[in-house]
Design an enzyme around this catalytic site. Structure first.
Site, PDB file in Angstrom:
ATOM      1  N   ASP A 133      41.949  43.463  46.762  1.00 24.85           N
ATOM      2  CA  ASP A 133      41.254  42.282  46.276  1.00 24.85           C
ATOM      3  C   ASP A 133      41.399  42.278  44.747  1.00 24.85           C
ATOM      4  O   ASP A 133      41.587  43.333  44.142  1.00 24.85           O
ATOM      5  CB  ASP A 133      39.781  42.352  46.679  1.00 24.85           C
ATOM      6  CG  ASP A 133      38.968  41.240  46.063  1.00 24.85           C
ATOM      7  OD1 ASP A 133      39.310  40.070  46.278  1.00 24.85           O
ATOM      8  OD2 ASP A 133      38.000  41.554  45.339  1.00 24.85           O
ATOM      9  N   GLN A 154      41.105  32.143  46.236  1.00 28.20           N
ATOM     10  CA  GLN A 154      41.014  31.390  44.988  1.00 28.20           C
ATOM     11  C   GLN A 154      40.498  29.974  45.272  1.00 28.20           C
ATOM     12  O   GLN A 154      41.202  28.972  45.125  1.00 28.20           O
ATOM     13  CB  GLN A 154      42.371  31.363  44.279  1.00 28.20           C
ATOM     14  CG  GLN A 154      42.805  32.724  43.767  1.00 28.20           C
ATOM     15  CD  GLN A 154      41.852  33.265  42.717  1.00 28.20           C
ATOM     16  OE1 GLN A 154      41.541  32.604  41.735  1.00 28.20           O
ATOM     17  NE2 GLN A 154      41.373  34.491  42.927  1.00 28.20           N
ATOM     18  N   LYS A 213      40.277  35.051  53.313  1.00 27.95           N
ATOM     19  CA  LYS A 213      39.511  36.188  53.798  1.00 27.95           C
ATOM     20  C   LYS A 213      38.098  35.706  54.148  1.00 27.95           C
ATOM     21  O   LYS A 213      37.560  34.899  53.416  1.00 27.95           O
ATOM     22  CB  LYS A 213      39.448  37.284  52.728  1.00 27.95           C
ATOM     23  CG  LYS A 213      40.788  37.914  52.409  1.00 27.95           C
ATOM     24  CD  LYS A 213      40.702  38.963  51.311  1.00 27.95           C
ATOM     25  CE  LYS A 213      40.390  38.351  49.976  1.00 27.95           C
ATOM     26  NZ  LYS A 213      40.340  39.288  48.846  1.00 27.95           N
ATOM     27  N   ASP A 251      39.336  40.145  42.047  1.00 22.75           N
ATOM     28  CA  ASP A 251      38.121  40.056  41.244  1.00 22.75           C
ATOM     29  C   ASP A 251      37.059  41.041  41.733  1.00 22.75           C
ATOM     30  O   ASP A 251      36.664  41.023  42.890  1.00 22.75           O
ATOM     31  CB  ASP A 251      37.563  38.631  41.285  1.00 22.75           C
ATOM     32  CG  ASP A 251      38.589  37.617  40.805  1.00 22.75           C
ATOM     33  OD1 ASP A 251      39.045  37.750  39.666  1.00 22.75           O
ATOM     34  OD2 ASP A 251      38.946  36.710  41.586  1.00 22.75           O
TER      35      ASP A 251
END
EC number: 3.1.3.-
Length: 193
Positions: free
Chosen positions: A10, A54, A110, A12
Site C-alpha cells: 500500500d 486513489q 481494495k 499512503d
C-alpha cells in the site's frame, strides 16, 4: 507455473506519510524504515509493487494524469535508496465519486484483489509465495483474497480491533515497517507463515 515472488505495498501510511488525497510529488516522503526494510527484502528475491486506491480521481480532487508525477517521485525516492519498484498499480474508481467515468464499483479497488491479480498475471508472480503489506484492513483483505500472506502495519493499534471477517485477518501484525520487514524475513528464512 508462476515462480516469481512479490511484496505488494500500500502507498499512503505504509510507504509514505499519509496526506489525504495527495497528488503533489513535493509532499511525498518515505516513512522511517521503508528504504532499509525494502533493501533487506530485496536480497530475498522479492519484487515490489505498489497497489493503491486513489479515490481522489473519482471524487474530482485531481486528474488521473497527476498520478504519473506521484509514481515518478516514489520511483526516485526508492531508487536513490537502492530499491527498484517493479510496478505501480492504482484504482481511480469509487462508487460515490463525482466524476462519472470513474464512479463505479470495480474489482480493482481494495479490498478487492484486482490490482494484485493483474500484477501477478503480467509478471508471472506466485501469489502464495507473495505478501501484501498495508496499514488498513482493506489492504489485508485484498492480499488474503488474492492468496498472499499479509502484514498489517498498525502502530496506533486502531485497525486490529476492527476485524469483521476471515478475509481481514492478517498473517502478522506489525507496529512499523521495520517490524513488518523483519517478520517477512524471518518467515521466509524459516519457511513459515
Amino acid at each position: 507455473m508462476p515462480s516469481k515472488k512479490a511484496i505488494f505495498l500500500d502507498k499512503d501510511g505504509t510507504l509514505i506519510r499519509d496526506v489525504p488525497y495527495n497528488a503533489d510529488p513535493a509532499k511525498i516522503e518515505l516513512l522511517a524504515g521503508v528504504a532499509d526494510g525494502l533493501r533487506q527484502l530485496g536480497t530475498l528475491g522479492y519484487s515490489f509493487f505498489v497497489v493503491t486506491n486513489q479515490a481522489g480521481v473519482a471524487k474530482g480532487y485531481f486528474r488521473e494524469e497527476a498520478l504519473l508525477g506521484v509514481e515518478k517521485k516514489l520511483q526516485q525516492l526508492l531508487s536513490s535508496s537502492g530499491v527498484v519498484l517493479s510496478g505501480f498499480y492504482y484504482c481511480p474508481h469509487h462508487p460515490e465519486g463525482t466524476v462519472k467515468s470513474y464512479t463505479r464499483i470495480c474489482r480493482c479497488r481494495k479490498p478487492m484483489p484486482g490490482m494484485l491479480l493483474q500484477a501477478a498475471a503480467t509478471y508471472g508472480i506466485s501469489l502464495s509465495d507473495s505478501w501484501m503489506v498495508g496499514d488498513i484492513l482493506d489492504d489485508v483483505e485484498a492480499g488474503n483474497r488474492a492468496g498472499c500472506k499479509t502484514v498489517l502495519i498498525d502502530g496506533l493499534r486502531r485497525e486490529r480491533k476492527n476485524v469483521l471477517n476471515e478475509h481481514q485477518r492478517p498473517s502478522y501484525i506489525a507496529d512499523s515497517f521495520t517490524q513488518a520487514a523483519n517478520l517477512i524475513i524471518k518467515s521466509t528464512s524459516h519457511g513459515k507463515v
